[in-house]
Design a protein around this motif. Structure first.
Motif, mmCIF file in Angstrom:
data_model
loop_
_atom_site.group_PDB
_atom_site.id
_atom_site.type_symbol
_atom_site.label_atom_id
_atom_site.label_comp_id
_atom_site.label_asym_id
_atom_site.label_seq_id
_atom_site.Cartn_x
_atom_site.Cartn_y
_atom_site.Cartn_z
ATOM 1 N N HIS A 93 38.609 37.519 36.192
ATOM 2 C CA HIS A 93 38.992 37.548 37.598
ATOM 3 C C HIS A 93 39.392 36.151 38.051
ATOM 4 O O HIS A 93 38.676 35.191 37.822
ATOM 5 C CB HIS A 93 37.790 38.052 38.411
ATOM 6 C CG HIS A 93 38.114 38.346 39.828
ATOM 7 N ND1 HIS A 93 37.170 38.349 40.804
ATOM 8 C CD2 HIS A 93 39.271 38.650 40.457
ATOM 9 C CE1 HIS A 93 37.718 38.641 41.961
ATOM 10 N NE2 HIS A 93 38.996 38.827 41.782
ATOM 11 N N LEU A 98 42.946 40.499 38.665
ATOM 12 C CA LEU A 98 41.749 41.077 38.071
ATOM 13 C C LEU A 98 42.237 41.822 36.844
ATOM 14 O O LEU A 98 43.013 42.770 36.952
ATOM 15 C CB LEU A 98 41.051 42.034 39.041
ATOM 16 C CG LEU A 98 39.831 42.751 38.470
ATOM 17 C CD1 LEU A 98 38.698 41.757 38.209
ATOM 18 C CD2 LEU A 98 39.358 43.838 39.415
ATOM 19 N N ALA A 169 34.922 34.590 36.157
ATOM 20 C CA ALA A 169 35.752 34.371 37.346
ATOM 21 C C ALA A 169 35.716 32.893 37.701
ATOM 22 O O ALA A 169 34.720 32.210 37.461
ATOM 23 C CB ALA A 169 35.237 35.196 38.516
#
Length: 180
Positions: A93, A98, A169
Motif C-alpha cells: 500500500h 493498493l 505501507a
C-alpha cells in the motif's frame, strides 16, 4: 456450541488473517477491537500462555522488522525479500495504490535503494495470536541532497518460516506549508 475466550480468540485470529490477506486491514482492526471488548465483557482474563504467546510474536516480528531494515541498509535483495510472504496475500500500500500479490512486485526486479535510511520510533504491537502490527518513522535520502520523512507500517503473520510481512505501507510526510 459454547465458545470459550480461547476458542473465540483462535477463530478471530483466523478471521483476522483472512481479512488482512484480502487487504481489509481496517476491518481486521475493528474485528480485533470487537473481540477484545466481548472478552472483557465476559470477564475473560489474559492467561499466562496468551501473554507469553503475544510476547513471542512481538519479539519474532521485531526481529523480522530489524532484518528487513538491515537488508535495506546492506542493499541485500534476497535477504530483504525473504522477510515477506511470497503469496498472493502480500498487500502493498502506498499513497497512490493498493496492490496485492508477491508475483509482479516491482521490488523483485528493481534495484532502487535509498542512499540513506534512518529509522526512528520502531514499535510492534500484537493484535491477535500470530499477528503483529509494526510501525516506524523514517528519514530517507533517496539521492544526495533530497531528504524525505514519513511513516512505514507492516503487518506480520506467523508462517511455517517464522514471522513474515504480509502488509507493507509507506507514506512520506506532507511537505511543510511555507508562509509568504
Amino acid at each position: 456450541m459454547r465458545m470459550t475466550a480461547r476458542s473465540t480468540a483462535t477463530s478471530s485470529a483466523t478471521q483476522i488473517r483472512r481479512l488482512v490477506a484480502s487487504g481489509t486491514l481496517i476491518a481486521a482492526a475493528m474485528l480485533t477491537t470487537r473481540v477484545a471488548a466481548a472478552q472483557a465483557t465476559k470477564g475473560a482474563r489474559v492467561t499466562s500462555a496468551a501473554g507469553v504467546g503475544a510476547a513471542r510474536d512481538s519479539a519474532d516480528a521485531l526481529a523480522t522488522f530489524r532484518e528487513n531494515i538491515a537488508a535495506i541498509h546492506t542493499r541485500n535483495k534476497p535477504r530483504y525479500l525473504a522477510t515477506y510472504v511470497h503469496t498472493p496475500q502480500l498487500v502493498r500500500h502506498s499513497p497512490t495504490a493498493l496492490e496485492t500479490g508477491y508475483e509482479g512486485w516491482p521490488a523483485i526486479t528493481e534495484s532502487a535503494w535509498p542512499d540513506t535510511l534512518i529509522v526512528k520510533e520502531m514499535r510492534v504491537v500484537p493484535v491477535a495470536p500470530g499477528v503483529v502490527y509494526g510501525y516506524y518513522r523514517y528519514i530517507g535520502v533517496p539521492a544526495p541532497g533530497d531528504t524525505l520523512t514519513g511513516v512505514s507500517t507492516r503487518v506480520f503473520v506467523r508462517t511455517s518460516q517464522g514471522m513474515r510481512i504480509t502488509v507493507t505501507a509507506s507514506w512520506n510526510d506532507a511537505p511543510p506549508v511555507t508562509k509568504r
